[in-house]
Design an enzyme around this catalytic site. Sequence first.
Site, PDB file in Angstrom:
ATOM      1  N   GLY A   1      -7.495 -94.369  70.053  1.00 49.39           N
ATOM      2  CA  GLY A   1      -7.186 -95.532  69.323  1.00 49.39           C
ATOM      3  C   GLY A   1      -5.857 -96.079  69.210  1.00 49.39           C
ATOM      4  O   GLY A   1      -4.923 -95.405  68.501  1.00 49.39           O
TER       5      GLY A   1
ATOM      6  N   ASP B   1      -7.486 -92.929  60.602  1.00 51.75           N
ATOM      7  CA  ASP B   1      -8.131 -92.095  59.829  1.00 51.75           C
ATOM      8  C   ASP B   1      -6.799 -91.203  59.055  1.00 51.75           C
ATOM      9  O   ASP B   1      -8.149 -90.678  58.047  1.00 51.75           O
ATOM     10  CB  ASP B   1      -9.145 -91.036  61.234  1.00 51.75           C
ATOM     11  CG  ASP B   1      -9.591 -92.102  61.696  1.00 51.75           C
ATOM     12  OD1 ASP B   1     -10.089 -93.541  61.361  1.00 51.75           O
ATOM     13  OD2 ASP B   1      -9.986 -92.005  63.138  1.00 51.75           O
TER      14      ASP B   1
ATOM     15  N   ARG C   1     -14.567 -91.513  59.924  1.00 51.36           N
ATOM     16  CA  ARG C   1     -16.363 -91.129  60.567  1.00 51.36           C
ATOM     17  C   ARG C   1     -16.243 -89.956  59.696  1.00 51.36           C
ATOM     18  O   ARG C   1     -17.474 -89.788  59.320  1.00 51.36           O
ATOM     19  CB  ARG C   1     -16.052 -90.900  61.824  1.00 51.36           C
ATOM     20  CG  ARG C   1     -17.636 -89.359  62.751  1.00 51.36           C
ATOM     21  CD  ARG C   1     -16.959 -89.339  64.120  1.00 51.36           C
ATOM     22  NE  ARG C   1     -17.343 -90.395  64.890  1.00 51.36           N
ATOM     23  CZ  ARG C   1     -16.217 -91.030  65.238  1.00 51.36           C
ATOM     24  NH1 ARG C   1     -15.647 -90.525  65.901  1.00 51.36           N
ATOM     25  NH2 ARG C   1     -16.774 -92.406  66.825  1.00 51.36           N
TER      26      ARG C   1
ATOM     27  N   LEU D   1      -9.672-104.968  63.741  1.00 50.55           N
ATOM     28  CA  LEU D   1      -8.077-105.363  62.426  1.00 50.55           C
ATOM     29  C   LEU D   1      -7.950-104.513  61.818  1.00 50.55           C
ATOM     30  O   LEU D   1      -6.251-104.714  62.438  1.00 50.55           O
ATOM     31  CB  LEU D   1      -8.965-106.680  61.915  1.00 50.55           C
ATOM     32  CG  LEU D   1      -9.400-108.331  62.216  1.00 50.55           C
ATOM     33  CD1 LEU D   1     -10.214-108.962  61.386  1.00 50.55           C
ATOM     34  CD2 LEU D   1      -8.735-108.992  63.226  1.00 50.55           C
TER      35      LEU D   1
ATOM     36  N   ARG E   1      -6.236-101.315  62.120  1.00 49.28           N
ATOM     37  CA  ARG E   1      -5.861-100.615  63.364  1.00 49.28           C
ATOM     38  C   ARG E   1      -4.807-101.664  63.942  1.00 49.28           C
ATOM     39  O   ARG E   1      -4.063-101.236  65.003  1.00 49.28           O
ATOM     40  CB  ARG E   1      -6.517 -99.895  64.675  1.00 49.28           C
ATOM     41  CG  ARG E   1      -7.379-100.860  65.043  1.00 49.28           C
ATOM     42  CD  ARG E   1      -8.496 -99.308  66.438  1.00 49.28           C
ATOM     43  NE  ARG E   1      -9.048-100.151  67.638  1.00 49.28           N
ATOM     44  CZ  ARG E   1      -9.697 -99.299  68.180  1.00 49.28           C
ATOM     45  NH1 ARG E   1      -9.435 -98.162  67.681  1.00 49.28           N
ATOM     46  NH2 ARG E   1      -9.772 -99.975  69.173  1.00 49.28           N
TER      47      ARG E   1
END
Length: 413
Positions: free
Chosen positions: A15, A145, A191, A299, A301
């Site tokens: 990502g 994350d 997650r 938004l 990231r």
Amino acid sequence: MDMLKGACIIGQSGGPTAVINASAYGAIRAALDAEAITRVYGAAHGIRGVLDDKLYIMDEEDPEELKLLLNTPSSELGSCRYKMKDPDEDETDYKRILEIFKKYDVHYFFYNGGNDSMDTCNKVSKYMQRVGYPCRVMGIPKTIDNDLFGTDHCPGYASAAKYIATSCMEVSKDATVYDNAQITVVEIMGRHAGWLAAAAGLATYFGAGPDLIYLPEVDFDMDKLYADVDRIYATKNKVLIAVSEGIHYADGRFVSEAETSATDGFGHAQLGGLAVKLADALKNHLGGVKVRGIELSLLQRCGAHLASANDVKEAELAGRVAVESAVAGKTDYMVAFKRVMQDGQYTCETELLPLAEVANYEKKVPLEWINADRNGVTKDFIDYALPLIQGQPERPTECSLPRYARLKKVLAK
């Protein structure tokens, strides 16, 4: 140690973040300046670009355009989510990578990503060692994350945390503008690790943030949510809730209704729809009170306009140190951050961690940083996160809009 001469490939994976291109710039600039590195290639869409023989010649880019990568969000070289099989199971991809390395005389490989990307980096490194091909492989950390094992924090996290905290403060002000009752649920990425949702606690600490924050580090209970909301609603007539997309019940099932809709290239469930689901449940529970669900989604990231100057600086440092370490003879490592606090002042230092120790391990928010009621964060988390989000980077603009890098992306042949 003898100088290892050859070309290098730099790839981005997983990502995007607001500062992953700052890491790319640090690595590209250091590689261009290194005597041992004969040519610098950027892999189009991560490891896929290597497998597909699609490499950009970074030597041909304008130096000033490259510098603009420091303030350009997302992954300018392109990213991928491609899981390579273990070479003992299937060597096809590895043989192809070795073929490409030999074709372009590549003896340095730098891969910028998170947990799964470090797994790819580790597999490539071990394979090259097994077949006796001289190639120094280094991992450059990246993930909003903040769940990479062994490093105090990850490039990308601070800017996402700053975006989340700022957005929650803005939503908090908006959600209290009318005199009618209102419940607002803000869904935040994460997650299995709740670092991003925990960042909403920064907004609360500074007086305009969520009343309740739920993280995936502890089991979620719908009845407890109702009780928490009832208690605050009875006194304030309004409740602002921040939830990590990965909150789960005691049996491990994600609360999100979209948990089984699809998976990414690594088999991870693509989560979403949680804010709407909880908003509907709370509306039914409270008998028709206005409830709004907000999903920050991509938004958080790509919000480079709210990037942390510390994050940009440290991301560039990670890329530069990876290249300098490889040229100095290191291989099979990931660059990690070490926090140093002296006289109340924060500084960030780097260290090298073996790839095998960080690949596929997740770092979660310490339970002691979650409050006793399991619906907020403690001062320890605030003290951890606050230094990371400091500073406003200088941002080049064009007609008051951001001026991002415009690379030529000349393909190697």
